[in-house]
Design a protein around this motif. Structure first.
Motif, PDB file in Angstrom:
ATOM      1  N   PHE B 142     -47.889 -26.850  -8.093  1.00 46.03           N
ATOM      2  CA  PHE B 142     -47.768 -25.397  -8.215  1.00 46.03           C
ATOM      3  C   PHE B 142     -49.129 -24.765  -7.955  1.00 46.03           C
ATOM      4  CE2 PHE B 142     -43.775 -23.871 -10.359  1.00 46.03           C
ATOM      5  CZ  PHE B 142     -43.067 -25.059 -10.216  1.00 46.03           C
ATOM      6  N   LYS B 143     -49.173 -23.847  -6.995  1.00 45.17           N
ATOM      7  CA  LYS B 143     -50.417 -23.072  -6.770  1.00 45.17           C
ATOM      8  C   LYS B 143     -50.142 -21.648  -7.221  1.00 45.17           C
ATOM      9  CE  LYS B 143     -53.498 -23.435  -3.345  1.00 45.17           C
ATOM     10  NZ  LYS B 143     -53.989 -23.441  -1.960  1.00 45.17           N
ATOM     11  N   ILE B 144     -50.711 -21.286  -8.359  1.00 47.75           N
ATOM     12  CA  ILE B 144     -50.298 -20.047  -9.022  1.00 47.75           C
ATOM     13  C   ILE B 144     -51.389 -18.977  -8.963  1.00 47.75           C
ATOM     14  CG2 ILE B 144     -49.480 -19.068 -11.199  1.00 47.75           C
ATOM     15  CD1 ILE B 144     -48.634 -21.886 -12.040  1.00 47.75           C
ATOM     16  N   ALA B 145     -50.976 -17.756  -8.640  1.00 43.34           N
ATOM     17  CA  ALA B 145     -51.869 -16.612  -8.809  1.00 43.34           C
ATOM     18  C   ALA B 145     -51.553 -16.017 -10.185  1.00 43.34           C
ATOM     19  CB  ALA B 145     -51.628 -15.578  -7.716  1.00 43.34           C
ATOM     20  N   ALA B 146     -52.460 -16.189 -11.135  1.00 39.06           N
ATOM     21  CA  ALA B 146     -52.241 -15.635 -12.478  1.00 39.06           C
ATOM     22  C   ALA B 146     -52.562 -14.146 -12.423  1.00 39.06           C
ATOM     23  CB  ALA B 146     -53.127 -16.340 -13.498  1.00 39.06           C
ATOM     24  N   PRO B 166     -60.240 -12.132 -15.943  1.00 33.75           N
ATOM     25  CA  PRO B 166     -59.739 -12.867 -17.106  1.00 33.75           C
ATOM     26  C   PRO B 166     -59.367 -14.307 -16.746  1.00 33.75           C
ATOM     27  CG  PRO B 166     -58.086 -11.345 -16.284  1.00 33.75           C
ATOM     28  CD  PRO B 166     -59.325 -11.083 -15.497  1.00 33.75           C
ATOM     29  N   GLN B 167     -59.378 -15.192 -17.721  1.00 34.86           N
ATOM     30  CA  GLN B 167     -59.126 -16.617 -17.475  1.00 34.86           C
ATOM     31  C   GLN B 167     -58.075 -17.218 -18.399  1.00 34.86           C
ATOM     32  OE1 GLN B 167     -60.345 -18.501 -15.062  1.00 34.86           O
ATOM     33  NE2 GLN B 167     -61.613 -16.867 -14.213  1.00 34.86           N
ATOM     34  N   MET B 168     -57.667 -16.460 -19.413  1.00 30.24           N
ATOM     35  CA  MET B 168     -56.828 -17.039 -20.458  1.00 30.24           C
ATOM     36  C   MET B 168     -55.538 -17.675 -19.908  1.00 30.24           C
ATOM     37  SD  MET B 168     -55.521 -14.995 -23.828  1.00 30.24           S
ATOM     38  CE  MET B 168     -56.950 -14.999 -24.887  1.00 30.24           C
ATOM     39  N   MET B 169     -54.850 -16.964 -19.032  1.00 33.55           N
ATOM     40  CA  MET B 169     -53.603 -17.477 -18.482  1.00 33.55           C
ATOM     41  C   MET B 169     -53.884 -18.627 -17.516  1.00 33.55           C
ATOM     42  SD  MET B 169     -50.381 -15.472 -16.666  1.00 33.55           S
ATOM     43  CE  MET B 169     -51.222 -13.928 -16.729  1.00 33.55           C
ATOM     44  N   VAL B 181     -55.230 -20.067  -8.424  1.00 37.13           N
ATOM     45  CA  VAL B 181     -56.133 -19.643  -7.350  1.00 37.13           C
ATOM     46  C   VAL B 181     -57.092 -18.554  -7.841  1.00 37.13           C
ATOM     47  CG1 VAL B 181     -54.400 -20.192  -5.592  1.00 37.13           C
ATOM     48  CG2 VAL B 181     -54.557 -17.843  -6.474  1.00 37.13           C
ATOM     49  N   ASP B 182     -58.255 -18.499  -7.203  1.00 32.72           N
ATOM     50  CA  ASP B 182     -59.165 -17.366  -7.411  1.00 32.72           C
ATOM     51  C   ASP B 182     -58.690 -16.268  -6.491  1.00 32.72           C
ATOM     52  OD1 ASP B 182     -61.015 -18.215  -9.287  1.00 32.72           O
ATOM     53  OD2 ASP B 182     -62.146 -19.356  -7.793  1.00 32.72           O
ATOM     54  N   TRP B 183     -58.507 -15.084  -7.033  1.00 29.62           N
ATOM     55  CA  TRP B 183     -58.041 -14.026  -6.130  1.00 29.62           C
ATOM     56  C   TRP B 183     -58.518 -12.666  -6.600  1.00 29.62           C
ATOM     57  CZ3 TRP B 183     -52.994 -11.165  -6.769  1.00 29.62           C
ATOM     58  CH2 TRP B 183     -52.489 -11.270  -8.074  1.00 29.62           C
ATOM     59  N   THR B 184     -58.234 -11.653  -5.784  1.00 27.51           N
ATOM     60  CA  THR B 184     -58.894 -10.365  -5.949  1.00 27.51           C
ATOM     61  C   THR B 184     -58.139  -9.363  -6.821  1.00 27.51           C
ATOM     62  OG1 THR B 184     -57.769  -9.786  -3.898  1.00 27.51           O
ATOM     63  CG2 THR B 184     -60.088 -10.403  -3.742  1.00 27.51           C
ATOM     64  N   HIS B 185     -56.839  -9.562  -7.041  1.00 27.92           N
ATOM     65  CA  HIS B 185     -56.045  -8.502  -7.648  1.00 27.92           C
ATOM     66  C   HIS B 185     -55.485  -8.843  -9.022  1.00 27.92           C
ATOM     67  CE1 HIS B 185     -56.600  -6.668  -3.820  1.00 27.92           C
ATOM     68  NE2 HIS B 185     -55.803  -5.651  -4.077  1.00 27.92           N
ATOM     69  N   LYS B 186     -56.172  -9.732  -9.731  1.00 24.31           N
ATOM     70  CA  LYS B 186     -55.730 -10.181 -11.059  1.00 24.31           C
ATOM     71  C   LYS B 186     -55.426  -9.051 -12.033  1.00 24.31           C
ATOM     72  CE  LYS B 186     -57.696 -14.598 -12.216  1.00 24.31           C
ATOM     73  NZ  LYS B 186     -58.766 -15.309 -12.939  1.00 24.31           N
ATOM     74  N   ALA B 213     -52.224 -12.178  -3.225  1.00 22.32           N
ATOM     75  CA  ALA B 213     -51.841 -13.477  -3.807  1.00 22.32           C
ATOM     76  C   ALA B 213     -51.527 -14.473  -2.691  1.00 22.32           C
ATOM     77  CB  ALA B 213     -50.638 -13.302  -4.727  1.00 22.32           C
ATOM     78  N   ALA B 214     -50.805 -14.003  -1.665  1.00 30.32           N
ATOM     79  CA  ALA B 214     -50.452 -14.882  -0.549  1.00 30.32           C
ATOM     80  C   ALA B 214     -51.705 -15.311   0.224  1.00 30.32           C
ATOM     81  CB  ALA B 214     -49.470 -14.176   0.378  1.00 30.32           C
ATOM     82  N   LEU B 215     -52.608 -14.361   0.392  1.00 24.25           N
ATOM     83  CA  LEU B 215     -53.850 -14.638   1.121  1.00 24.25           C
ATOM     84  C   LEU B 215     -54.689 -15.697   0.405  1.00 24.25           C
ATOM     85  CD1 LEU B 215     -55.265 -13.415   3.653  1.00 24.25           C
ATOM     86  CD2 LEU B 215     -56.604 -12.007   2.078  1.00 24.25           C
ATOM     87  N   ALA B 216     -54.616 -15.714  -0.911  1.00 21.57           N
ATOM     88  CA  ALA B 216     -55.378 -16.696  -1.689  1.00 21.57           C
ATOM     89  C   ALA B 216     -54.697 -18.064  -1.685  1.00 21.57           C
ATOM     90  CB  ALA B 216     -55.562 -16.191  -3.121  1.00 21.57           C
ATOM     91  N   GLY B 217     -53.549 -18.142  -1.040  1.00 18.96           N
ATOM     92  CA  GLY B 217     -52.874 -19.434  -0.921  1.00 18.96           C
ATOM     93  C   GLY B 217     -51.900 -19.758  -2.032  1.00 18.96           C
ATOM     94  N   ALA B 218     -51.571 -18.762  -2.864  1.00 20.03           N
ATOM     95  CA  ALA B 218     -50.645 -19.019  -3.970  1.00 20.03           C
ATOM     96  C   ALA B 218     -49.220 -19.171  -3.446  1.00 20.03           C
ATOM     97  CB  ALA B 218     -50.713 -17.870  -4.970  1.00 20.03           C
TER      98      ALA B 218
END
Lengths: 196, 286
Positions: B142-146, B166-169, B181-186, B213-218
């Motif tokens: 699973f590649k997840i955009a939290a 944030p990192q909790m999730m 994934v690291d992404w811009t719109h968290k 999210a898609a761009l970050a590969g999620a």
């Protein structure tokens, strides 16, 4: 040479009114524009958030309270956590919505639709103590005069079992009605005559 | 652990998956959730946009019931309910006059003693060892955009994590075996509160988030907010039309993903009722 620019009469009054209701020191704003830079809704606003701040400072009551921007603000508070002057711009916007309602101004266009949605939502909660999504959506469609808007969303929800047709009411509904009765008379319903 | 649970008005409808999966995961973890007997709407955005005391009183009537139940903490799955209850608690705890005024409105003498915590905070607080021992079906592949949205991380009075990154999730999902994934719109707002009144505006806001999210590969998105979930899930067809490119990223509640990792079956966490079909992705680990 020092020159003082005279502001229109009453400008200080409006700014003080906004500061009182929002609990924010609007006069601290020095127009860096960070609120607007990060605002996810600035693209659709008629006034940018930093313009709203400046216009409040200048006492431009009519322009601000009749703007769509105050209603399009989603209270996401991105501006609030980024403001270098520690002003909660989101709470200023919230205060402006409250003031507009008190003065019977619901704005126009997209902004007006938000105000009507808020009214429909609260009407549902006043009756049942909880939100009845389907009822609030129907009431909103009636109020905004666009009967079939969001019908596609409603149908999708229905097909997934996510639209409930029966209502659930809070048991001690009198307690809720009492809260509404005491607080909502403070809000004057909009009449065509009061619109500016 | 016994804790009061505020389901929120959408728990049987638009946010059903959140309620079902929260209850299932908490049951599995031995956390007992008890509903306040006569809870009401938290007030949501329309109340605080209309009258400050109306908003405070609506939330306080719920908090008072938690106190009457003899419980010290309340949790809400919906992030909007969480923020309203937590902000009200913070304001009433620091202002005795306001508390008295609000109590007069609700007719329920509240002493402002209840701690309000989102479900994410409670589950993330379990501790790494405890958590690892529960994972029997790791979320491999699973590649997840939290996606955190607004309400859990703003304003600073009620935030549970950093408002920008944030990192909790991410942490709990990684402990469950997923990659995040690291992404811009968290924490970018999805505009859900405007969805009924101005959908065309909101589709543009959702489009930015889905695209990022898609761009970050999620290959999917995880949320902790009922408003975000519904909004990101139902509007992807319209986003695809707007962007001229097909997007169909399944959107999960983090509780659904944790439930799967802990061995609950997909029906128990309600993965079959999403608008974007989540089942093909879930089959990877079943």
């Amino acid at each position: 040479m020092q020159q003082a620019i005279a502001l229109p009469g009453g400008s200080a009054r409006f700014c003080a009114e906004v500061e009182e209701i929002s609990g924010q020191d609007v006069r601290r704003c020095y127009q860096c524009g960070k609120c607007t830079a990060g605002c996810p809704l600035a693209f659709t606003m008629d006034l940018a958030p930093n313009q709203v701040m400046r216009m409040v400072q200048l006492g431009m009551e009519n322009e601000v309270l009749n703007s769509q921007a105050v209603w399009l603000c989603a209270y996401c508070l991105t501006c609030t956590v980024r403001c270098p002057r520690q002003i909660s711009v989101g709470d200023v916007m919230d205060g402006l919505r409250i003031l507009a309602r008190q003065k019977g101004i619901l704005g126009s266009g997209r902004g007006r639709r938000v105000a009507l949605f808020n009214e429909s939502f609260l009407a549902s909660v006043k009756r049942l103590g909880r939100l009845y999504e389907f009822g609030a959506m129907l009431l909103y469609n009636l109020k905004s005069g666009r009967l079939f808007q969001n019908a596609d969303v409603g149908l999708k929800m229905f097909l997934r079992g996510k639209l409930k047709l029966g209502t659930t009411r809070v048991k001690k509904i009198a307690e809720m009605r009492n809260i509404f009765k005491q607080r909502l008379p403070a809000v004057r319903q909009e009449r065509e005559g009061v619109r500016r | 652990m016994k804790i009061a649970y505020f389901p929120g008005c959408c728990y049987e409808t638009s946010a059903r998956e959140y309620d079902v999966s929260t209850r299932a995961v908490c049951r599995h973890l031995g956390i007992e959730l008890v509903e306040p007997p006569d809870w009401n709407c938290c007030g949501s955005t329309p109340a605080h946009s209309t009258d400050r005391l109306l908003a405070l009183a609506m939330a306080a009537r719920n908090l008072a019931q938690v106190e009457e139940m003899g419980l010290a903490e309340v949790t809400a799955s919906c992030a909007l309910c969480y923020q309203r209850l937590a902000l009200t608690q913070a304001e009433l705890a620091e202002n005795g006059e306001l508390l008295a005024e609000v109590n007069r409105l609700t007719g329920r003498p509240y002493r402002a003693t209840v701690k309000v915590r989102p479900v994410l905070d409670i589950i993330a607080g379990l501790g790494e060892e405890e958590f690892r021992s529960r994972v029997v079906r790791p979320l491999n592949g699973f590649k997840i955009a939290a996606y955190y949205g607004c309400l859990l991380v703003r304003p600073s009075k009620t935030k549970v994590d950093d408002p920008e990154n944030p990192q909790m999730m991410d942490r709990v999902l990684r402990l469950a075996g997923a990659e995040t994934v690291d992404w811009t719109h968290k924490t970018e707002c999805c505009g859900a509160s405007l969805a009924i009144s101005n959908e065309e505006v909101v589709v543009r806001m959702v489009a930015r988030i889905i695209k990022a999210a898609a761009l970050a590969g999620a290959d999917c998105i995880a949320t902790a907010c009922a408003m975000c979930h519904f909004n990101l899930d139902i509007r992807q067809e319209k986003v695809s039309r707007l962007l001229g490119k097909k997007y169909s990223l399944p959107v999960f509640y983090f509780t659904q993903l944790l439930g799967l990792a802990m061995g609950l079956n997909p029906k128990e966490v309600c993965v079959h009722t999403h608008f974007v079909d989540a089942r093909p992705l879930v089959k990877k680990i079943i």
